[in-house]
Design an enzyme around this catalytic site. Structure first.
Site, PDB file in Angstrom:
ATOM      1  N   ASP A 137     -15.348  -5.531   8.938  1.00  0.00           N
ATOM      2  CA  ASP A 137     -16.212  -4.403   8.585  1.00  0.00           C
ATOM      3  C   ASP A 137     -17.654  -4.872   8.404  1.00  0.00           C
ATOM      4  O   ASP A 137     -18.577  -4.333   9.015  1.00  0.00           O
ATOM      5  CB  ASP A 137     -15.698  -3.689   7.322  1.00  0.00           C
ATOM      6  CG  ASP A 137     -15.218  -4.647   6.249  1.00  0.00           C
ATOM      7  OD1 ASP A 137     -15.557  -5.850   6.328  1.00  0.00           O
ATOM      8  OD2 ASP A 137     -14.506  -4.198   5.336  1.00  0.00           O
ATOM      9  N   ASP A 153     -10.498   3.415   3.662  1.00  0.00           N
ATOM     10  CA  ASP A 153      -9.345   2.604   3.315  1.00  0.00           C
ATOM     11  C   ASP A 153      -8.216   3.521   2.878  1.00  0.00           C
ATOM     12  O   ASP A 153      -8.447   4.674   2.479  1.00  0.00           O
ATOM     13  CB  ASP A 153      -9.691   1.633   2.180  1.00  0.00           C
ATOM     14  CG  ASP A 153     -10.362   0.368   2.693  1.00  0.00           C
ATOM     15  OD1 ASP A 153     -10.304   0.128   3.915  1.00  0.00           O
ATOM     16  OD2 ASP A 153     -10.958  -0.358   1.875  1.00  0.00           O
ATOM     17  N   ASP A 208      -0.351   0.259  10.640  1.00  0.00           N
ATOM     18  CA  ASP A 208      -0.152  -1.035  11.285  1.00  0.00           C
ATOM     19  C   ASP A 208       1.144  -1.688  10.834  1.00  0.00           C
ATOM     20  O   ASP A 208       1.535  -2.720  11.383  1.00  0.00           O
ATOM     21  CB  ASP A 208      -1.342  -1.957  10.996  1.00  0.00           C
ATOM     22  CG  ASP A 208      -2.072  -2.355  12.258  1.00  0.00           C
ATOM     23  OD1 ASP A 208      -1.951  -1.636  13.268  1.00  0.00           O
ATOM     24  OD2 ASP A 208      -2.759  -3.386  12.238  1.00  0.00           O
ATOM     25  N   GLU A 231       0.868  -1.180   0.000  1.00  0.00           N
ATOM     26  CA  GLU A 231       0.000   0.000   0.000  1.00  0.00           C
ATOM     27  C   GLU A 231       0.905   1.231   0.000  1.00  0.00           C
ATOM     28  O   GLU A 231       1.263   1.749   1.057  1.00  0.00           O
ATOM     29  CB  GLU A 231      -0.919   0.001   1.230  1.00  0.00           C
ATOM     30  CG  GLU A 231      -1.851  -1.186   1.264  1.00  0.00           C
ATOM     31  CD  GLU A 231      -2.628  -1.302   2.571  1.00  0.00           C
ATOM     32  OE1 GLU A 231      -3.695  -1.936   2.559  1.00  0.00           O
ATOM     33  OE2 GLU A 231      -2.174  -0.749   3.601  1.00  0.00           O
ATOM     34  N   LYS A 233      -7.603  -5.303  11.036  1.00  0.00           N
ATOM     35  CA  LYS A 233      -8.156  -3.969  10.778  1.00  0.00           C
ATOM     36  C   LYS A 233      -9.063  -3.493  11.902  1.00  0.00           C
ATOM     37  O   LYS A 233      -9.024  -2.325  12.297  1.00  0.00           O
ATOM     38  CB  LYS A 233      -8.925  -3.967   9.452  1.00  0.00           C
ATOM     39  CG  LYS A 233      -9.394  -2.575   9.023  1.00  0.00           C
ATOM     40  CD  LYS A 233     -10.017  -2.603   7.653  1.00  0.00           C
ATOM     41  CE  LYS A 233     -10.497  -1.212   7.247  1.00  0.00           C
ATOM     42  NZ  LYS A 233     -11.105  -1.199   5.910  1.00  0.00           N
TER      43      LYS A 233
END
Length: 725
Positions: A440, A301, A140, A110, A277
């Site tokens: 989620d 996100d 994280d 990412e 998450k």
């Protein structure tokens, strides 16, 4: 005030004008499925064989999922918001504080520049008071690369925010704006600044560390050296919290306040389950409560940029509705939509059924689901059911003190420790819920179970835009992880068939369909292999062309496709070509990631493997990106997904020719027509696979190893079928 509200509503609801006709068709279609099952049961009792039993089980699953899917069509609605009317209800100075949560986990999968673009796009939502916004970035990965990127972003924001404000720019994501920029000299100057920032960040990522020449001042150097010491690792480090911008002190180059920007990397310890998450979001919730305590939260996100400056006000049109019922509203979900999708969406990356079509049906049933990004929450909803504490409408919340003070930072570090949740209800009855890889979806579902309400808001202009992997293997891998998470919910004590259906029957069917959709892989695999293998010996499995039951099969098959097509193209930007590709990917998923995910889940249940959240690789290979933009499928990796897919393609092509020719020559074509037709359907869907096997020479062709393995698997299945079927 009441008359103003009547004249100037905050939002309106428009039911589907064809609701009565749709419900009539649902009744007829359900009766047709029941009749088909009756016929299959009678046939099975008369002559039970392995093939007939297997296909009967497949039909039962198809019937179960087809009937539960009708719940999404029972009462579809479309909401329209009027953010310009919000001022009649709440003065500007009384708008609530807004905390924005952005999560990232790996600077290589990412890219930090993508996360920076997300944060900058939100920071420039200048239709909302800057001093009332706070952006919290959860890293994280515990990477100095991400902190360095946001230090650079904080510096760039001082120029970017006034630039957007003065030029009335709608597209606030720098990467997207400069990619399609016209503009004048001022735009060119800003682009140079952005490229300089981007180059520095990407140099750091390429080198794997922040070298001295990239650091501009002693503040950056001190911050990096203090945290990333010799003993600091990704999985074992203390909590890191850095206030990069504070609205009470920091201003842009025009003297306007900047929103708060806070970097957080929660404490990690080896051997501790950190709940990927959901755990990161719960830390953000507690840290933000210590620092700003905003009553409204937005989760994004790392690659989801804000595309509509009015998005916060659109959400408040629901959250601030003066009607008493709105106090039970937990969240407002905007659809996940994506930029960079090719015009025909060859990988069905838009996932329209999950992100846009089905939520409209759930919304009409009084609830919708949380999809992990683009969602505005009432903070209160994470602290128990609506009946547990006296409810209040949203108002401004007082901060505890200066964010960068040592007292506040100490409190924030305490709640970011990995031991903080031990012996508490965090993740079980409060906060984001643990227990599924799709935390989620599970969180939104559990909030609905507790009696909270939720709405789906889908304005014409996309409010948020994300990114999807431009490769088929990446898309299938991401879907496999979601499938395992859904199975964890389906086979838990919170199974909606038992747990939710008592509260809302039809909504319970909808959630049941959603969590059980992974078992669709069983009938798809059955219909991709068994009727075709039976053709080898001309074994008949379905009604002949002259049998009246044949027309019932035809009706159910055609109606399944027609109603899906109508729903698909009725949503804005839906085209027949996109729908066709969606159907193709539906079949591909059914023979690749669905069965593999079910196998992995089964192994986890017996303790052979452990579930893990794998970060989707969102870095883009230039060759893959080029093929994707041209609408060319990419099969260029050795993947178990492609072995299964190629096996299906080879087997169905062989049996289409062999079975069809034998049927004609032996005068049995009418008896095996349905099986030949199924082969033809699969072959048409697999045309890109055949092209990648034989014709293509580029990097996206099927690897030789995959082709050889698939060929041997197909031959092995044919040998078994010859002796057993």
């Amino acid at each position: 005030m009441g008359s103003l509200q009547a004249i100037k509503p905050l939002h309106t609801i428009q039911p589907n004008p064809y609701t009565t006709l749709i419900r009539a068709h649902i009744l007829v279609y359900t009766c047709a499925i029941a009749a088909l099952l009756f016929h299959r049961t009678r046939s099975l009792l008369n002559s039970p064989t392995f093939l007939s039993i297997a296909l009967f089980i497949a039909d039962l699953i198809f019937a179960f999922l087809s009937v539960t899917a009708q719940a999404f069509r029972w009462r579809r609605i479309r909401r329209t918001t009027y953010p310009e009317n919000l001022a009649y209800i709440v003065p500007e100075e009384e708008l609530p504080l807004l905390d924005v949560f952005v999560c990232t986990a790996d600077p290589y999968k990412e890219p930090p520049i993508s996360v920076v673009n997300t944060a900058l796009s939100v920071m420039t939502v200048f239709d909302y008071p800057m001093e009332k916004m706070s952006i919290y970035v959860s890293d994280d990965g515990g990477s100095e690369l991400t902190l360095f990127a946001f230090m650079e972003a904080a510096r760039f924001a001082r120029h970017w925010l006034p630039f957007c404000r003065e030029n009335k720019i709608q597209e606030r994501c720098p990467e997207v704006y400069f990619g399609s920029m016209g503009g004048g000299d001022q735009s060119k100057e800003m682009k140079v600044m952005y490229e300089e920032m981007r180059e520095k960040i990407e140099k750091a990522v390429t080198r794997g560390r922040v070298t001295d020449e990239l650091i501009d001042d002693e503040y950056e150097r001190a911050a990096l050296e203090k945290c990333w010491t010799a003993g600091f690792t990704r999985l074992d480090h203390p909590a890191v919290i850095k206030v990069l911008l504070e609205s009470s002190e920091d201003v842009d180059i025009r003297g306007h306040p900047l929103p708060n920007l806070v970097y957080i990397s929660r404490e990690k310890k080896q051997g501790v389950d950190h709940h990927f998450k959901g755990g990161a979001l719960n830390v953000l919730m507690r840290v933000s409560a210590a620092m700003t305590n905003a009553p409204v939260l937005l989760t994004l996100d790392c690659d989801t940029t804000c595309n509509d400056p009015k998005a916060p006000r659109r959400a408040l049109c629901h959250l601030l509705d003066p009607h008493e019922a709105s106090t039970r509203l937990a969240f407002v979900q905007f659809p996940q939509r994506f930029h960079g999708i090719d015009k025909d969406d060859i990988y069905s990356n838009e996932v329209r059924n999950i992100f846009r079509i089905n939520p409209m049906g759930l919304d009409g049933l009084g609830c919708t689901n949380y999809v992990g990004t683009g969602c505005f929450f009432r903070r209160r909803a994470f602290h128990g059911p609506p009946s547990s504490v006296r409810m209040n409408t949203i108002g401004c919340s007082e901060r505890y003190g200066k964010m960068s003070s040592e007292t506040i930072l100490r409190m924030a570090r305490d709640v970011a420790s990995c031991d903080y949740e031990h012996g508490t209800k965090w993740g079980l009855e409060m906060g984001f819920r643990y227990g599924s890889l799709v935390e989620d979806m599970y969180t939104g579902y559990r909030l609905n179970c507790e009696g909270w309400e939720s709405v789906f808001c889908d304005p014409d202009r996309p409010s948020f835009l994300g990114e999807m992997p431009p490769s088929l293997n990446g898309a299938l891998s991401m879907h496999k992880r979601c499938v395992i998470g859904l199975l964890q919910v389906a086979f838990s004590k919170h199974n909606p068939l038992i747990y939710f259906i008592r509260r809302n029957l039809i909504a319970g069917f909808a959630f049941t369909h959603f969590v059980f959709i992974p078992i669709l892989g069983i009938p798809i695999m059955a219909y991709a292999f068994l009727p075709q293998l039976a053709l080898l010996n001309q074994t008949t499995l379905f009604p002949t062309l002259s049998d009246p039951w044949f027309y019932l099969y035809t009706y159910i098959f055609l109606m399944a496709y027609v109603q899906d097509m109508v729903m698909f193209v009725s949503v804005k930007d839906g085209t027949l070509m996109k729908w066709w590709n969606d159907q193709r990917i539906w079949m591909i998923k059914g023979v690749t990631c669905l069965p593999i995910a079910m196998l992995e889940f089964s192994l986890q249940k017996i303790g052979v493997t452990a579930s893990a959240f794998l970060v989707t690789n969102k870095s883009i290979d230039d060759a893959q990106s080029t093929r994707y933009k041209k609408g060319v499928f990419d099969f260029g990796v050795c993947s178990s997904f492609f072995v299964l897919l190629a096996t299906v393609a080879i087997l169905n092509l062989v049996m289409l020719v062999v079975g069809g020719v034998r049927g004609l020559m032996e005068g049995k074509f009418g008896e095996v027509f349905v099986q030949v037709f199924l082969c033809g359907c699969v072959v048409v869907n697999c045309l890109p696979v055949y092209e990648a096997m034989v014709l293509r020479k580029d990097g996206g062709r099927l690897p030789g190893k995959v082709k050889v393995m698939a060929l041997f698997l197909a031959l092995g299945l044919l040998v078994v079928a010859h002796f057993c079927f």
